[in-house]
Design a protein around this motif. Structure first.
Motif, PDB file in Angstrom:
ATOM      1  N   VAL A   1       0.723  -4.430  -8.309  1.00 20.62           N
ATOM      2  CA  VAL A   1       1.018  -2.952  -8.467  1.00 20.62           C
ATOM      3  C   VAL A   1       2.022  -2.574  -7.602  1.00 20.62           C
ATOM      4  N   THR A   2       3.255  -1.768  -7.654  1.00 23.40           N
ATOM      5  CA  THR A   2       4.014  -1.398  -6.940  1.00 23.40           C
ATOM      6  C   THR A   2       3.369  -0.261  -5.985  1.00 23.40           C
ATOM      7  N   MET A   3       3.831  -0.202  -4.694  1.00 23.79           N
ATOM      8  CA  MET A   3       3.292   0.630  -3.887  1.00 23.79           C
ATOM      9  C   MET A   3       3.781   2.270  -4.317  1.00 23.79           C
ATOM     10  N   GLU A   4       4.948   2.376  -5.002  1.00 20.87           N
ATOM     11  CA  GLU A   4       5.368   3.706  -5.341  1.00 20.87           C
ATOM     12  C   GLU A   4       4.551   3.974  -6.479  1.00 20.87           C
ATOM     13  N   ALA A   5       4.070   3.141  -7.274  1.00 21.26           N
ATOM     14  CA  ALA A   5       3.037   3.546  -8.417  1.00 21.26           C
ATOM     15  C   ALA A   5       1.841   4.041  -7.734  1.00 21.26           C
ATOM     16  N   MET A   6       1.306   3.435  -7.001  1.00 23.87           N
ATOM     17  CA  MET A   6      -0.090   3.671  -6.319  1.00 23.87           C
ATOM     18  C   MET A   6       0.064   5.047  -5.472  1.00 23.87           C
ATOM     19  N   ALA A   7       1.229   5.317  -4.686  1.00 27.81           N
ATOM     20  CA  ALA A   7       1.567   6.463  -3.894  1.00 27.81           C
ATOM     21  C   ALA A   7       1.438   7.574  -4.981  1.00 27.81           C
ATOM     22  N   ALA A   8       2.186   7.531  -6.125  1.00 30.20           N
ATOM     23  CA  ALA A   8       2.349   8.644  -6.945  1.00 30.20           C
ATOM     24  C   ALA A   8       0.949   8.908  -7.757  1.00 30.20           C
ATOM     25  N   SER A   9       0.117   7.953  -7.855  1.00 27.74           N
ATOM     26  CA  SER A   9      -1.326   8.344  -8.459  1.00 27.74           C
ATOM     27  C   SER A   9      -2.093   8.931  -7.472  1.00 27.74           C
ATOM     28  N   PHE A  10      -1.628   8.749  -6.017  1.00 19.94           N
ATOM     29  CA  PHE A  10      -2.739   9.343  -5.231  1.00 19.94           C
ATOM     30  C   PHE A  10      -2.050  10.654  -4.746  1.00 19.94           C
TER      31      PHE A  10
ATOM     32  N   ASP B   1       4.873   5.596   2.231  1.00 21.83           N
ATOM     33  CA  ASP B   1       4.767   5.111   3.802  1.00 21.83           C
ATOM     34  C   ASP B   1       3.103   5.437   4.152  1.00 21.83           C
ATOM     35  N   PHE B   2       2.605   6.540   3.733  1.00 25.24           N
ATOM     36  CA  PHE B   2       1.256   6.811   4.032  1.00 25.24           C
ATOM     37  C   PHE B   2       0.135   5.736   3.465  1.00 25.24           C
ATOM     38  N   ILE B   3       0.546   5.337   2.082  1.00 27.40           N
ATOM     39  CA  ILE B   3      -0.141   4.203   1.463  1.00 27.40           C
ATOM     40  C   ILE B   3      -0.012   2.955   2.238  1.00 27.40           C
ATOM     41  N   ASP B   4       1.180   2.538   2.808  1.00 30.83           N
ATOM     42  CA  ASP B   4       1.483   1.356   3.656  1.00 30.83           C
ATOM     43  C   ASP B   4       0.558   1.580   4.771  1.00 30.83           C
TER      44      ASP B   4
ATOM     45  N   ILE C   1       0.258  -7.068   1.062  1.00 34.47           N
ATOM     46  CA  ILE C   1       1.421  -6.276   0.844  1.00 34.47           C
ATOM     47  C   ILE C   1       2.554  -6.959   0.861  1.00 34.47           C
ATOM     48  N   ASP C   2       3.436  -7.149   0.045  1.00 31.48           N
ATOM     49  CA  ASP C   2       4.769  -7.574  -0.078  1.00 31.48           C
ATOM     50  C   ASP C   2       5.759  -6.385   0.362  1.00 31.48           C
TER      51      ASP C   2
ATOM     52  N   GLU D   1      -0.441  -7.264  -4.225  1.00 34.47           N
ATOM     53  CA  GLU D   1      -0.938  -8.223  -4.994  1.00 34.47           C
ATOM     54  C   GLU D   1      -2.517  -8.361  -4.647  1.00 34.47           C
ATOM     55  N   THR D   2      -3.234  -8.412  -5.537  1.00 34.38           N
ATOM     56  CA  THR D   2      -4.723  -8.494  -5.168  1.00 34.38           C
ATOM     57  C   THR D   2      -5.062  -9.871  -5.281  1.00 34.38           C
ATOM     58  N   ASN D   3      -5.967 -10.145  -4.483  1.00 36.87           N
ATOM     59  CA  ASN D   3      -6.598 -11.470  -4.293  1.00 36.87           C
ATOM     60  C   ASN D   3      -7.989 -11.447  -4.249  1.00 36.87           C
ATOM     61  N   ARG D   4      -8.774 -10.930  -5.153  1.00 35.51           N
ATOM     62  CA  ARG D   4     -10.323 -10.733  -5.541  1.00 35.51           C
ATOM     63  C   ARG D   4     -10.904 -12.398  -5.077  1.00 35.51           C
ATOM     64  N   PRO D   5     -11.906 -12.064  -4.017  1.00 36.87           N
ATOM     65  CA  PRO D   5     -12.671 -13.192  -3.715  1.00 36.87           C
ATOM     66  C   PRO D   5     -13.681 -13.638  -4.916  1.00 36.87           C
TER      67      PRO D   5
END
Length: 426
Positions: free
Chosen positions: A351-360, A365-368, A384-385, A392-396
């Motif tokens: 998921v893009t960091m921009e999309a996550m920041a918008a959701s919250f 920068d804060f999400i980063d 984080i790319d 990018e998630t890497n679920r165990p």
């Protein structure tokens, strides 16, 4: 209201100004109820034990987030409580610490009344032992125990409670004495005393005991677990007591629901949270009485992250001004954010960091910064790319994780066996 800036929704929690006097009085409404009469092991609805009310006020006096004007009223309340119950030892301690002004005449007067009342209680005990039966003797010793509790003489009260226990046969009455001891422990935040008393109560229950006292003990133990950061066990005990709560001597029912929801959010999985908390009728009936709590719980479950952050910021003042939760404030803040970030990322492979920041409702920068700390601490399973601005998630893999854990434990066991064999050969 609660966001100091769009960049950091938690800045109001970490750097909040002192609360106003009006808000202090509203927050301390329940603490201003002074209960009269003899102490009782249990409490009726809305009848919190005066000693625990006083302990909460003393805690608030030590907090920088309570403004000076509110503290003036708190000091008056504390002094009035100390005078009414002749709490000479506490008064002397508070005066030494600079919380109250020393009045030597008042201190001598309180000590004189304590000595006089103690003599009267000793005379009643002697009279009961010489002229009355075992029940009356026990009641006389219990009266002396309760008096020492009321005047704040911790060691004398504990000693007298032991004497009273020696005169007690019924398991239920012995349990009541344990509850008195637990209240003393909670007043002084003596966790060693609380732990030993809880263990003692469990042993008594093996001999027998009614369900009402067993349910009350769950709340006491849950409060102890919460105050010592064992939130998982506290959640289990609180949820078992939601429909049977009668421990009003500790706190009102809405405060109990407040603790239950907070501990559940950071310990229960999403399915259990829905079944045991979100849809629980007892919780639904009360949750709206606690500011921001309903929004906090429901916005988390419904994935309304922007609303969640607003409600969460609103709850931070209540957490910081809670005597049992305040020592774990920063830990709780981290755990809640871990839960909400993990829930969001669970739905995505990337998921893009921009999309996550918008959701919250925050900046990229804060999400980063936030996610970088949690990823480094091993709290979140993603990477984080920064160039592409993508998470990018890497679920165990649970099976592989269990396999690796088994291998490590096996190696550890083999090493221990080899060391032991060398010792035996020698």
């Amino acid at each position: 209201k609660f966001f100091c800036s769009r960049k950091n929704p938690f800045s109001s929690a970490l750097l909040s100004p002192p609360i106003s006097c009006g808000r202090s009085k509203a927050r301390l409404g329940s603490a201003r109820r002074v209960c009269g009469g003899e102490m009782d092991g249990g409490g009726e609805e809305g009848n919190q034990q005066p000693q625990l009310v006083l302990a909460h006020k003393l805690f608030l006096l030590s907090q920088p987030d309570v403004d000076d004007l509110a503290k003036v009223g708190l000091r008056d309340d504390v002094l009035a409580a100390v005078k009414s119950d002749d709490m000479a030892a506490l008064y002397e301690s508070l005066a030494t610490d600079g919380v109250l002004e020393m009045d030597a005449a008042l201190l001598a007067e309180m000590r004189g009344r304590i000595e006089e009342e103690t003599k009267k209680l000793d005379e009643k005990i002697t009279d009961a032992e010489e002229n009355l039966g075992e029940s009356e003797v026990r009641e006389a010793h219990l009266a002396k125990s309760l008096y020492f509790i009321r005047v704040g003489e911790k060691e004398k009260a504990l000693e007298q409670l032991k004497v009273t226990e020696g005169k007690t046969v019924a398991v239920g009455q012995k349990m009541d004495l344990v509850f008195y001891t637990l209240q003393i422990g909670l007043f002084h935040m003596d966790f060693d005393l609380i732990s030993k008393s809880v263990d003692k109560a469990k042993i008594l229950f093996e001999e027998g005991g009614d369900w009402e006292r067993k349910n009350r003990l769950k709340v006491y133990e849950g409060l102890y677990c919460m105050a010592t950061r064992n939130f998982k066990k506290a959640t289990s005990l609180f949820l078992d007591s939601v429909s049977t709560f009668t421990t009003y001597e500790l706190f009102p029912y809405d405060t109990f629901i407040f603790y239950t929801v907070l501990t559940s959010v950071i310990t229960l999985d999403r399915v259990s949270l829905k079944q045991k908390v979100v849809d629980a009728p007892e919780i639904l009936a009360v949750i709206s009485k606690v500011p921001h709590l309903s929004e906090f719980l429901n916005s988390l479950y419904n994935c309304q992250y922007k609303s969640f952050f607003v409600a969460f910021s609103g709850l931070t003042e209540q957490i910081k001004l809670d005597r049992y939760l305040q020592p774990h404030f920063r830990y709780f803040m981290r755990e809640v954010r871990t839960v909400v970030y993990s829930q969001f990322l669970e739905s995505y492979k990337s998921v893009t960091m921009e999309a996550m920041a918008a959701s919250f409702g925050v900046t990229v920068d804060f999400i980063d910064q936030e996610l970088s700390r949690f990823i480094a601490a091993g709290k979140l399973h993603c990477k984080i790319d920064k160039v592409a601005g993508v998470l990018e998630t890497n679920r165990p893999d649970a099976r592989n994780a269990f396999y690796q854990s088994t291998i490590k434990q096996g190696d550890f066991l083999l090493n221990r066996i080899q060391k032991l064999s060398r010792v035996i050969d020698l």
